[in-house]
Design an enzyme around this catalytic site. Structure first.
Site, PDB file in Angstrom:
ATOM      1  CE  LYS A   1       4.987  -3.776  -4.912  1.00  0.00           C
ATOM      2  NZ  LYS A   1       4.957  -2.628  -3.957  1.00  0.00           N
TER       3      LYS A   1
ATOM      4  CB  SER B   1       1.657   4.846 -10.155  1.00  0.00           C
ATOM      5  OG  SER B   1       1.713   5.446  -8.887  1.00  0.00           O
TER       6      SER B   1
ATOM      7  CE  LYS C   1       9.824   2.031  -2.576  1.00  0.00           C
ATOM      8  NZ  LYS C   1       8.432   1.566  -2.725  1.00  0.00           N
TER       9      LYS C   1
ATOM     10  CG  ASN D   1      -1.643   6.210   0.889  1.00  0.00           C
ATOM     11  OD1 ASN D   1      -1.477   5.206   0.199  1.00  0.00           O
ATOM     12  ND2 ASN D   1      -2.477   7.169   0.537  1.00  0.00           N
TER      13      ASN D   1
ATOM     14  CD  GLN E   1       7.609  -0.756  -6.845  1.00  0.00           C
ATOM     15  OE1 GLN E   1       7.970  -0.512  -5.704  1.00  0.00           O
ATOM     16  NE2 GLN E   1       6.351  -0.652  -7.220  1.00  0.00           N
TER      17      GLN E   1
ATOM     18  N   GLY F   1       5.155   8.112  -4.303  1.00  0.00           N
ATOM     19  CA  GLY F   1       5.238   8.118  -2.844  1.00  0.00           C
ATOM     20  C   GLY F   1       5.544   6.754  -2.255  1.00  0.00           C
ATOM     21  CG  ASP F   2       7.431   3.405   0.084  1.00  0.00           C
ATOM     22  OD1 ASP F   2       6.806   2.500  -0.469  1.00  0.00           O
ATOM     23  OD2 ASP F   2       8.078   3.207   1.142  1.00  0.00           O
TER      24      ASP F   2
HETATM   25  P1  NDP Z   1       2.952   6.154   5.391  1.00  0.00           P
HETATM   26  O1  NDP Z   1       4.175   6.937   5.657  1.00  0.00           O
HETATM   27  O2  NDP Z   1       1.729   6.846   4.915  1.00  0.00           O
HETATM   28  O3  NDP Z   1       2.538   5.325   6.685  1.00  0.00           O
HETATM   29  C1  NDP Z   1       3.409   4.394   7.271  1.00  0.00           C
HETATM   30  C2  NDP Z   1       2.772   3.876   8.540  1.00  0.00           C
HETATM   31  O4  NDP Z   1       3.548   2.810   9.040  1.00  0.00           O
HETATM   32  C3  NDP Z   1       2.720   4.914   9.644  1.00  0.00           C
HETATM   33  O5  NDP Z   1       1.605   4.661  10.465  1.00  0.00           O
HETATM   34  C4  NDP Z   1       4.020   4.681  10.374  1.00  0.00           C
HETATM   35  O6  NDP Z   1       4.037   5.134  11.723  1.00  0.00           O
HETATM   36  C5  NDP Z   1       4.131   3.168  10.298  1.00  0.00           C
HETATM   37  N1  NDP Z   1       5.550   2.799  10.337  1.00  0.00           N
HETATM   38  C6  NDP Z   1       6.502   3.176   9.464  1.00  0.00           C
HETATM   39  N2  NDP Z   1       7.695   2.690   9.822  1.00  0.00           N
HETATM   40  C7  NDP Z   1       7.494   2.012  10.940  1.00  0.00           C
HETATM   41  C8  NDP Z   1       8.340   1.298  11.795  1.00  0.00           C
HETATM   42  N3  NDP Z   1       9.661   1.182  11.553  1.00  0.00           N
HETATM   43  N4  NDP Z   1       7.779   0.709  12.864  1.00  0.00           N
HETATM   44  C9  NDP Z   1       6.450   0.816  13.103  1.00  0.00           C
HETATM   45  N5  NDP Z   1       5.600   1.493  12.327  1.00  0.00           N
HETATM   46  C10 NDP Z   1       6.113   2.098  11.274  1.00  0.00           C
HETATM   47  O7  NDP Z   1       3.389   5.012   4.349  1.00  0.00           O
HETATM   48  P2  NDP Z   1       2.481   4.095   3.434  1.00  0.00           P
HETATM   49  O8  NDP Z   1       1.183   3.811   4.091  1.00  0.00           O
HETATM   50  O9  NDP Z   1       2.479   4.683   2.080  1.00  0.00           O
HETATM   51  O10 NDP Z   1       3.363   2.769   3.365  1.00  0.00           O
HETATM   52  C11 NDP Z   1       3.182   1.687   4.253  1.00  0.00           C
HETATM   53  C12 NDP Z   1       3.786   0.430   3.637  1.00  0.00           C
HETATM   54  O11 NDP Z   1       3.108   0.139   2.395  1.00  0.00           O
HETATM   55  C13 NDP Z   1       5.266   0.491   3.285  1.00  0.00           C
HETATM   56  O12 NDP Z   1       5.829  -0.793   3.440  1.00  0.00           O
HETATM   57  C14 NDP Z   1       5.256   0.855   1.797  1.00  0.00           C
HETATM   58  O13 NDP Z   1       6.443   0.458   1.165  1.00  0.00           O
HETATM   59  C15 NDP Z   1       4.064   0.034   1.346  1.00  0.00           C
HETATM   60  N6  NDP Z   1       3.425   0.439   0.092  1.00  0.00           N
HETATM   61  C16 NDP Z   1       2.991   1.724  -0.105  1.00  0.00           C
HETATM   62  C17 NDP Z   1       2.356   2.062  -1.287  1.00  0.00           C
HETATM   63  C18 NDP Z   1       1.795   3.414  -1.522  1.00  0.00           C
HETATM   64  O14 NDP Z   1       1.175   3.625  -2.572  1.00  0.00           O
HETATM   65  N7  NDP Z   1       1.915   4.368  -0.597  1.00  0.00           N
HETATM   66  C19 NDP Z   1       2.180   1.083  -2.363  1.00  0.00           C
HETATM   67  C20 NDP Z   1       2.602  -0.254  -2.020  1.00  0.00           C
HETATM   68  C21 NDP Z   1       3.222  -0.532  -0.843  1.00  0.00           C
HETATM   69  P3  NDP Z   1       4.791   6.498  12.088  1.00  0.00           P
HETATM   70  O15 NDP Z   1       3.966   7.574  11.480  1.00  0.00           O
HETATM   71  O16 NDP Z   1       4.817   6.521  13.562  1.00  0.00           O
HETATM   72  O17 NDP Z   1       6.154   6.400  11.487  1.00  0.00           O
HETATM   73  O1  2IT Z   2       5.768   0.080  -3.102  1.00  0.00           O
HETATM   74  C1  2IT Z   2       5.076   0.610  -3.988  1.00  0.00           C
HETATM   75  O2  2IT Z   2       4.567  -0.069  -4.889  1.00  0.00           O
HETATM   76  C2  2IT Z   2       4.855   2.065  -3.945  1.00  0.00           C
HETATM   77  N1  2IT Z   2       5.318   2.709  -3.000  1.00  0.00           N
HETATM   78  C3  2IT Z   2       4.109   2.741  -5.048  1.00  0.00           C
HETATM   79  C4  2IT Z   2       5.006   2.982  -6.222  1.00  0.00           C
HETATM   80  C5  2IT Z   2       4.411   3.811  -7.327  1.00  0.00           C
HETATM   81  O3  2IT Z   2       5.159   4.073  -8.271  1.00  0.00           O
HETATM   82  O4  2IT Z   2       3.234   4.190  -7.275  1.00  0.00           O
END
Ligand code: NDP
Ligand code: 2IT
Length: 444
Positions: free
Chosen positions: A114, A376, A126, A240, A111, A165-166
């Protein structure tokens, strides 16, 4: 031994049993060699690499809550405040049973770079917990979030540390966390981002990570003389990031044929039906097995398999280390042109190496998924101004930030003689600003 090797060795010795943290540190430090070698004396004297790999503060705490049966449950909460060199700590909270200190530290470390790449004044942090939100009632989610915040509130604030969120943390969880912060701290402030639109959230934050991913991929393609329209894309995840990556890819004229969750994956050769996917995941919070009820011609497979499907562009958007060497080989054999990480560190180190060696364009997460945290930061600035910007304004700013990141990492890669190596470009561009700020602020 070189300074880089010395610090990698020390990091491993000092942080045993933290494989994800080691992986992230090795990836970054190894690719910083050109810039460290050029300034070794200055960086070493200032212990820049030791400081950048040691979080400023790590908080670990007990999170007690009561489930619907009246049983007391105990989870562990984490907040790692990694670096405030260029702004208040900023980064998400993850709720997933796999969460441990290694995972939170790798995410916090990533992070830092990034957030630097966004060009906005945000440091890196984090947090999260090993709480499993799956199958929990709304009341249980609220009880957990309130308990987490009852400890976390001591360490955060609009000018000190701003979580978001994450995995497992979306608008519902941010709402409960914000409400509890306000209640016990007594201030209505921009202490969290990803808030609901009725209480200080920013338009386009929900879409930002997925949209931003497509904006940077589009810019990279344009600069290689290619168009995104007509391309076939595979996406993993169904959360997401995945959902809004699919939405923007479709708007730009590409065809997305896969998505997945932790139980299985969908192949829809006619293109993912986004309306169905949103209803399943965002409204009903169901599993992907439901997708076939909406699209009888699609295939559902249990387990993992998205990367076996032929595509031009692969977008891993689920979790760390979900794309391994075998997956990389399958993608290359199928003629993939580019891989861009929507998730954090979804590609294993050997898979990344294989993709680069086979001339696949690779956009690392710290650049490709920076749109979420960038938006954010735009939410933070709207909260400080006590004004709201329109969707179009925020989206336009997000697009220009992502295009700026592309050109910044492209320039850094070229400057050190590694054209099209965006791992090196992103790490160097992110690092230089943080290192400069650290030296300027003295020994802290
Ligand atoms: P969500 O919780 O909305 O979705 C996560 C998705 O990934 C779900 O479909 C989930 O399936 C799947 N998943 C999670 N863990 C596993 C696993 N161990 N094996 C297989 N599938 C898995 O999270 P986000 O979409 O927010 O985050 C996804 C990724 O993006 C993460 O790496 C996060 O750190 C990264 N990220 C998120 C940001 C954000 O703004 N939200 C910003 C930048 C990066 P299931 O529902 O079955 O668990
Ligand atoms: O991994 C990431 O960059 C996030 N989950 C978003 C972090 C944030 O502060 O919006």
């Amino acid at each position: 031994m070189s300074y880089v090797d010395e610090v990698i060795e020390k990091t491993i010795l000092k942080n045993p049993n933290q494989p994800e943290f080691h992986q992230a540190v090795k990836e970054v430090l190894n690719s910083l060699r050109p810039v460290i070698d050029a300034h070794e004396e200055e960086y070493k004297r200032n212990a820049i690499l030791e400081r950048i790999t040691n979080p400023e503060r790590q908080i670990i705490f007990r999170v007690p809550w009561v489930d619907d049966k009246g049983q007391v449950q105990i989870n562990t909460g984490y907040r790692v405040q990694f670096s405030s060199a260029i702004g208040p700590y900023k980064g998400g909270l993850r709720l997933h049973p796999s969460v441990n200190l290694s995972i939170i530290k790798f995410l916090g470390f990533e992070q830092v770079f990034k957030n630097s790449l966004t060009g906005l004044p945000i440091g890196g942090g984090k947090g999260g917990s090993d709480f499993d939100p799956k199958g929990k009632s709304d009341r249980e989610i609220m009880a957990f979030c309130q308990s987490l915040m009852t400890e976390l509130y001591k360490y955060i604030g609009a000018d000190t540390d701003v979580p978001a969120g994450d995995i497992g943390v979306g608008a519902r969880e941010i709402g409960y966390l914000f409400g509890q912060y306000k209640r016990i701290h007594g201030t209505f402030e921009g202490v969290l981002t990803g808030k609901g639109l009725t209480y200080g959230g920013s338009l386009a934050r929900t879409e930002a990570t997925g949209y931003g991913l497509l904006y940077i991929v589009n810019e990279m393609l344009k600069n290689h003389g290619l168009l995104i329209a007509g391309k076939t894309i595979t996406v993993s995840g169904a959360g997401n990031v995945a959902i809004y990556a699919i939405e923007k890819a479709q708007q730009l004229g590409a065809k997305v044929v896969t998505c997945s969750d932790s139980n299985g994956w969908v192949y829809d050769p006619d293109g993912i039906d986004l309306k169905a996917l949103k209803e399943i995941k965002e409204v009903k919070r169901q599993r992907l097995t439901e997708y076939k009820n909406y699209r009888p011609a699609s295939e559902y497979h249990s387990g993992k398999g998205v990367w076996s499907i032929k595509c031009d562009i692969a977008l891993p958007c689920a979790t760390q280390n979900e794309l391994n060497l075998d997956d990389a080989k399958a993608l290359v054999a199928n003629g993939v042109y580019a891989v861009a990480e929507g998730a954090n560190m979804p590609t294993t180190a050997d898979a990344t190496e294989y993709l680069l060696a086979n001339k696949v364009i690779f956009l690392p997460g710290k650049a490709a998924n920076a749109g979420g945290v960038a938006t954010s930061a735009l939410e933070m600035s709207q909260n400080s101004e006590r004004l709201n910007r329109s969707f179009e304004e925020v989206d336009a700013k997000l697009k220009s930030i992502m295009e700026g990141i592309y050109h910044n990492i492209d320039k850094a890669a070229k400057k050190y003689g590694y054209e099209d190596n965006f791992v090196i470009g992103a790490n160097i561009a992110g690092f230089e600003k943080v290192a400069d700020a650290m030296i300027a602020q003295g020994v802290i």
